[in-house]
Design a protein around this motif. Structure first.
Motif, PDB file in Angstrom:
ATOM      1  N   GLU A 138       0.855  -1.187   0.000  1.00  0.00           N
ATOM      2  CA  GLU A 138       0.000   0.000   0.000  1.00  0.00           C
ATOM      3  C   GLU A 138       0.891   1.237   0.000  1.00  0.00           C
ATOM      4  O   GLU A 138       1.879   1.303   0.746  1.00  0.00           O
ATOM      5  N   GLN A 139       0.536   2.207  -0.826  1.00  0.00           N
ATOM      6  CA  GLN A 139       1.312   3.433  -0.938  1.00  0.00           C
ATOM      7  C   GLN A 139       0.359   4.608  -1.108  1.00  0.00           C
ATOM      8  O   GLN A 139      -0.579   4.553  -1.907  1.00  0.00           O
ATOM      9  N   THR A 140       0.602   5.690  -0.344  1.00  0.00           N
ATOM     10  CA  THR A 140      -0.217   6.898  -0.407  1.00  0.00           C
ATOM     11  C   THR A 140       0.665   8.082  -0.752  1.00  0.00           C
ATOM     12  O   THR A 140       1.860   8.110  -0.408  1.00  0.00           O
ATOM     13  N   LEU A 141       0.067   9.068  -1.425  1.00  0.00           N
ATOM     14  CA  LEU A 141       0.777  10.277  -1.849  1.00  0.00           C
ATOM     15  C   LEU A 141      -0.167  11.467  -1.698  1.00  0.00           C
ATOM     16  O   LEU A 141      -1.319  11.420  -2.131  1.00  0.00           O
ATOM     17  N   ALA A 142       0.329  12.527  -1.066  1.00  0.00           N
ATOM     18  CA  ALA A 142      -0.415  13.794  -0.935  1.00  0.00           C
ATOM     19  C   ALA A 142       0.546  14.922  -1.314  1.00  0.00           C
ATOM     20  O   ALA A 142       1.612  15.063  -0.691  1.00  0.00           O
ATOM     21  N   ARG A 143       0.161  15.715  -2.322  1.00  0.00           N
ATOM     22  CA  ARG A 143       1.059  16.759  -2.828  1.00  0.00           C
ATOM     23  C   ARG A 143       0.287  18.053  -3.055  1.00  0.00           C
ATOM     24  O   ARG A 143      -0.802  18.044  -3.655  1.00  0.00           O
ATOM     25  N   ASP A 144       0.847  19.168  -2.534  1.00  0.00           N
ATOM     26  CA  ASP A 144       0.340  20.519  -2.767  1.00  0.00           C
ATOM     27  C   ASP A 144       1.460  21.314  -3.419  1.00  0.00           C
ATOM     28  O   ASP A 144       2.541  21.477  -2.825  1.00  0.00           O
ATOM     29  N   LEU A 145       1.205  21.847  -4.620  1.00  0.00           N
ATOM     30  CA  LEU A 145       2.245  22.554  -5.354  1.00  0.00           C
ATOM     31  C   LEU A 145       1.595  23.687  -6.150  1.00  0.00           C
ATOM     32  O   LEU A 145       0.628  23.456  -6.885  1.00  0.00           O
ATOM     33  N   GLY A 146       2.124  24.903  -5.988  1.00  0.00           N
ATOM     34  CA  GLY A 146       1.634  26.022  -6.786  1.00  0.00           C
ATOM     35  C   GLY A 146       1.626  27.320  -6.013  1.00  0.00           C
ATOM     36  O   GLY A 146       1.957  27.386  -4.812  1.00  0.00           O
ATOM     37  N   LEU A 147       1.237  28.371  -6.710  1.00  0.00           N
ATOM     38  CA  LEU A 147       1.172  29.716  -6.158  1.00  0.00           C
ATOM     39  C   LEU A 147      -0.299  30.100  -6.044  1.00  0.00           C
ATOM     40  O   LEU A 147      -1.008  30.149  -7.045  1.00  0.00           O
ATOM     41  N   LEU A 148      -0.737  30.331  -4.804  1.00  0.00           N
ATOM     42  CA  LEU A 148      -2.143  30.638  -4.561  1.00  0.00           C
ATOM     43  C   LEU A 148      -2.310  32.161  -4.576  1.00  0.00           C
ATOM     44  O   LEU A 148      -1.892  32.860  -3.653  1.00  0.00           O
ATOM     45  N   ILE A 149      -2.893  32.667  -5.673  1.00  0.00           N
ATOM     46  CA  ILE A 149      -3.156  34.096  -5.784  1.00  0.00           C
ATOM     47  C   ILE A 149      -4.582  34.360  -5.337  1.00  0.00           C
ATOM     48  O   ILE A 149      -5.428  33.461  -5.350  1.00  0.00           O
ATOM     49  N   PRO A 150      -4.880  35.593  -4.896  1.00  0.00           N
ATOM     50  CA  PRO A 150      -6.227  35.882  -4.376  1.00  0.00           C
ATOM     51  C   PRO A 150      -7.290  35.772  -5.456  1.00  0.00           C
ATOM     52  O   PRO A 150      -7.066  36.126  -6.616  1.00  0.00           O
ATOM     53  N   THR A 151      -8.407  35.240  -5.074  1.00  0.00           N
ATOM     54  CA  THR A 151      -9.557  35.123  -5.977  1.00  0.00           C
ATOM     55  C   THR A 151     -10.738  35.963  -5.519  1.00  0.00           C
ATOM     56  O   THR A 151     -11.760  35.999  -6.201  1.00  0.00           O
TER      57      THR A 151
END
Length: 596
Positions: free
Chosen positions: A308-321
């Motif tokens: 079993e293998q899990t992956l969680a990734r957050d990548l990027g530039l969060l600009i205001p919306t």
């Protein structure tokens, strides 16, 4: 004399220095041997490592590191011998397995695994107690003379029977049902059994012993058989029977195959008592001995692989919306007049300040400062327009996300199951999950209940639980075909806790498989292979811009979560014990009526 004393004194002074130098050389030699032994163990050269450790022990018997390494090497040697013995036993090489188990016990006489393996190997090699035993009730047997005679007779039936029986010292009592007709009997050098067998077929008669030297002779008719044939009684002890059904199967066999009417089962003691003619009893005994002889056994090698293998990734530039638009003049006037005037009015009406109270003036100033801090104008803004329409926009912050979280899980369960033909072997791997069924509490508040509640001596009854088996359950029933193939009736079940609950009770997920497969002995079959993959993708950014090829990844936040799970179950049968089949039992010769 004085010179001798000086020499002796000098040697005494040199001895401690020499001993210290020798100890230092031994210590360095022990260090080198220990390091070389560790390198040999890592390289798999256990023989060289053992020799090096033995040399180091001779130099320093109290070195803890060397003693620990030597003990680990001994334990590894024991494990290797037990592993090889188990493989030899699975391959039906019992002598090699016995030698390996004995070698392991020589290194560790208290090793429980080696002791159990040795007992198992000896049990397979040693002849076991027969599964079918029987005893006969007292019966009458004829004792004819053990001589051979020649017969040349021509006459009636009664005369022939009298001549043959009297020749072997047996007195015949011929019943009136025997019809007399002309017979011719010519034979040379025959014993009693051969002569009586041929004479019974020629005269259509059978006999019933009444003493050791006396027999009744009747015409061979169904009525005479039913009325006069002597029935022997034999009690069978079926030691391999594990349930009343096994005894009932034996009774059905005796009644259908041999047409035996007097069969009395005793399921509590695994006995079957039979009354029938002795030739028929002998034939039934051969069949039962072959049927209930030692059953063949197989060793089922089961491997359960789980990854079993899990992956969680957050990548990027969060600009205001989201942006807040306001009128600058309105907010400034509210800050300078409206909001502060309201604050001053509240303080005066409550009597908190007056002109003579300096502390009240200070509180007022603090309130004005707090009101200014909460103003929109106190945040980063951008303005546009002029005059009355001059407006502002709050500039929110920009955040950079770069995180990665991975986890992996690998599990291998290696199980050896030994099973007899027709008997199910069950393997469970998992946990037992408790589920609350009921809890108990007093309904009526009586004085006695109030008293125990008040003094703290009340003990609540233990609630009711039921346990559910979670995990893997494998049930295999083998059927051995000769020494090459094995058929397995399989029942496979995989249960686990679901993500949802119903009225507080967890939902249990269930996956089952039932079937029959055929596997050659020594071959590996994949019983089940399950792959589960879950993937979740999310995108956060400006509409339209976030989906552009180049500009989108730099102005949006990408979130990815994956969960991969794989389960593989293999099974491999090894023949441990063959069936002790009696070839003579498949073709049973039942002697003719009236013969020995």
């Amino acid at each position: 004399m004085r010179k001798s004393l000086v020499l002796i004194a000098g040697l005494c002074l040199l001895c401690p220095a020499y001993a210290a130098s020798k100890n230092e050389r031994n210590r360095k030699k022990v260090e080198r041997d220990y390091a070389a032994a560790i390198d040999s163990i890592r390289a798999g050269d256990f023989a060289r490592a053992k020799n090096l450790l033995d040399e180091a022990i001779e130099l320093d018997p109290n070195d803890i590191r060397v003693l620990t390494a030597q003990e680990l090497l001994r334990q590894n040697d024991i494990r290797q011998k037990i592993k090889q013995a188990t493989q030899d036993l699975a391959s039906n090489q019992r002598e090699q397995a016995l030698a390996q188990f004995r070698a392991a016990l020589a290194l560790d006489p208290k090793n429980a695994v080696a002791q159990q393996g040795l007992r198992s190997a000896l049990a397979d090699r040693s002849p076991s107690e027969p599964k079918i035993r029987y005893r006969d009730a007292n019966d009458i047997y004829l004792e004819p003379k053990d001589t051979a005679h020649d017969f040349h007779y021509k006459g009636d039936t009664r005369g022939l029977l009298n001549e043959i029986w009297n020749a072997y010292g047996i007195r015949p009592l011929i019943d009136n049902s025997v019809t007399s007709k002309q017979q011719r009997f010519d034979i040379d050098g025959v014993n009693f059994a051969t002569a009586i067998t041929i004479a019974s077929q020629m005269t259509d008669t059978f006999y019933v012993p009444v003493a050791e030297n006396q027999a009744l002779i009747f015409a061979d008719t169904p009525e005479n058989r039913r009325n006069f044939e002597r029935l022997a009684m034999r009690t069978f002890y079926i030691g391999d029977a594990t349930s009343p059904q096994d005894i009932n199967e034996a009774v059905t066999l005796l009644r259908t195959i041999f047409d035996i009417r007097f069969v009395m089962p005793a399921t509590s003691s695994n006995q079957v008592t039979v009354r029938a003619p002795m030739p028929m009893l002998d034939a039934a005994t051969r069949i039962l001995e072959d049927l209930y002889s030692r059953k063949p056994q197989v060793m089922l090698e089961v491997n359960v692989y789980q990854v079993e293998q899990t992956l969680a990734r957050d990548l990027g530039l969060l600009i205001p919306t989201q942006f807040t638009l306001f009128n600058v003049n309105t907010e400034a006037q509210k800050l300078l007049s409206g909001a502060n005037q309201d604050l001053i009015n509240q303080l005066i009406s409550s009597g908190a300040i007056n002109q003579a109270n300096s502390s009240s003036i200070a509180a007022l100033l603090a309130g004005l400062a707090a009101g200014g801090q909460n103003s929109i104008l106190n945040q980063p803004i951008a303005t546009f327009g002029g005059g009355i329409s001059r407006s502002g926009v709050i500039i929110p912050g920009i955040s950079l996300h770069a995180s990665l979280n991975t986890s992996s899980f690998r599990s291998l369960d290696h199980v050896m199951l030994r099973a007899e033909q027709g008997d199910a072997a069950t393997f469970r791997d998992g946990t037992r999950y408790p589920i609350l069924n009921a809890s108990f509490a007093p309904i009526f508040n009586t004085s006695a209940i109030s008293q125990v509640l008040g003094n703290g001596s009340f003990t609540a009854p233990f609630p009711s639980f039921s346990y559910e088996d979670l995990g893997l359950t494998l049930k295999a029933t083998p059927t051995i075909h000769g020494a090459r193939d094995v058929s397995l009736k399989l029942e496979f079940q995989l249960r686990g806790l679901g993500a949802t609950q119903l009225n507080g009770v967890p939902v249990i997920t269930n996956r089952e498989y039932t079937g029959t497969i055929g596997i050659p002995v020594g071959a590996t079959a994949i019983l089940a292979g399950m792959v589960t993959r879950q993937e979740q993708l999310s995108l956060q950014g400006l509409p339209g811009i976030a989906q552009l090829p180049i500009l989108g990844p730099g102005t949006s936040l990408h979130n990815k979560q994956t969960d991969d799970a794989e389960l593989l179950i293999t099974i491999r049968p090894h023949l441990v014990r063959d069936s002790l089949h009696n070839a003579n039992a498949s073709t049973v010769f039942v002697p003719p009526p009236g013969t020995l």
